[in-house]
Scaffold this motif. Structure first.
Motif, mmCIF file in Angstrom:
data_model
loop_
_atom_site.group_PDB
_atom_site.id
_atom_site.type_symbol
_atom_site.label_atom_id
_atom_site.label_comp_id
_atom_site.label_asym_id
_atom_site.label_seq_id
_atom_site.Cartn_x
_atom_site.Cartn_y
_atom_site.Cartn_z
ATOM 1 N N HIS A 1 -9.949 -5.682 -42.940
ATOM 2 C CA HIS A 1 -8.787 -6.397 -42.622
ATOM 3 C C HIS A 1 -7.681 -6.127 -43.744
ATOM 4 O O HIS A 1 -8.329 -6.109 -45.247
ATOM 5 N N THR A 2 -6.359 -5.948 -43.855
ATOM 6 C CA THR A 2 -5.471 -5.799 -44.485
ATOM 7 C C THR A 2 -4.336 -6.810 -43.984
ATOM 8 O O THR A 2 -3.792 -6.876 -42.806
ATOM 9 N N LEU A 3 -3.970 -7.576 -44.954
ATOM 10 C CA LEU A 3 -3.196 -8.579 -45.050
ATOM 11 C C LEU A 3 -1.836 -8.565 -45.575
ATOM 12 O O LEU A 3 -1.579 -8.306 -47.034
ATOM 13 N N GLY A 4 -0.829 -8.523 -44.769
ATOM 14 C CA GLY A 4 0.583 -8.634 -45.431
ATOM 15 C C GLY A 4 1.512 -9.926 -45.424
ATOM 16 O O GLY A 4 1.594 -10.520 -44.212
ATOM 17 N N LEU A 5 1.811 -10.137 -46.727
ATOM 18 C CA LEU A 5 2.578 -11.495 -46.601
ATOM 19 C C LEU A 5 4.087 -10.870 -47.007
ATOM 20 O O LEU A 5 4.188 -10.255 -47.710
ATOM 21 N N SER A 6 5.001 -11.165 -46.211
ATOM 22 C CA SER A 6 6.365 -10.684 -46.371
ATOM 23 C C SER A 6 7.597 -11.911 -46.156
ATOM 24 O O SER A 6 7.383 -12.658 -45.560
#
Length: 180
Positions: free
Chosen positions: A168-173
């Motif tokens: 899993h790779t989580l991006g918060l933007s």
């Protein structure tokens, strides 16, 4: 209408390899930059394309010592998603428009340690949720959390096999959505 959303945020990844006694190798959490373009398909549905980039340290985690930087890690994200928006939500007097995205694409990762590099381009499935906070009729602040799920396979690095089962790779933007 067609829109463009430049964004900046934070990319968080789990470790590439986890060993005994809490040892691990992975990318540290790093800044994320990119752009999304949205093409309308229906009044509350769009096709969204994303290109993102992140660059950070490659870290080895050891039990007592903690994390030690041993190199560099970068990632390019290429993603196409269907987006559903609750535009009627704003018509009811609320100050934001929630949305959800579901799609797929690829992440290209490169790790460099002491001048030696390995790379991996892997298929991902992505899902995200967020909200647009309107500023004007054609501009909004976009807040989003998106998970990129897949596997990572750097192949054989000497006698070591660098491959994950699930990743899993989580991006918060946050960014600015500009409609044309």
């Amino acid at each position: 209408s067609f829109s463009v959303q430049p964004f900046a945020g934070y990319l968080m990844s789990q470790s590439f390899v986890e060993g005994p006694l809490n040892t691990r190798i992975g990318s540290v959490n790093a800044p994320l930059y990119g752009v999304q373009a949205s093409l309308p398909l229906a009044p509350s549905a769009s096709l969204v394309g994303t290109i993102g980039y992140s660059d950070g340290d490659l870290e080895v985690g050891l039990p007592i010592v903690g994390g030690l930087s041993v190199g560099n890690s970068n990632a390019w994200i290429f993603d196409a998603s269907a987006e559903l928006r609750l535009d009627s939500w704003q018509d009811q007097g609320r100050r934001f428009v929630p949305f959800a995205q579901l799609g797929g694409g690829a992440i290209r990762r490169e790790v460099t340690v002491a001048g030696m590099s390995a790379n991996s381009t892997d298929f991902i499935v992505s899902g995200g949720v967020g909200a647009d906070v309107p500023l004007t009729s054609n501009m909004a602040i976009r807040l989003m959390a998106k998970d990129y799920y897949g596997k990572v396979d750097f192949g054989d690095l000497g006698s070591f096999e660098a491959k994950t089962n699930d990743f899993h790779t989580l991006g918060l933007s946050a960014g600015l959505r500009i409609a044309f």
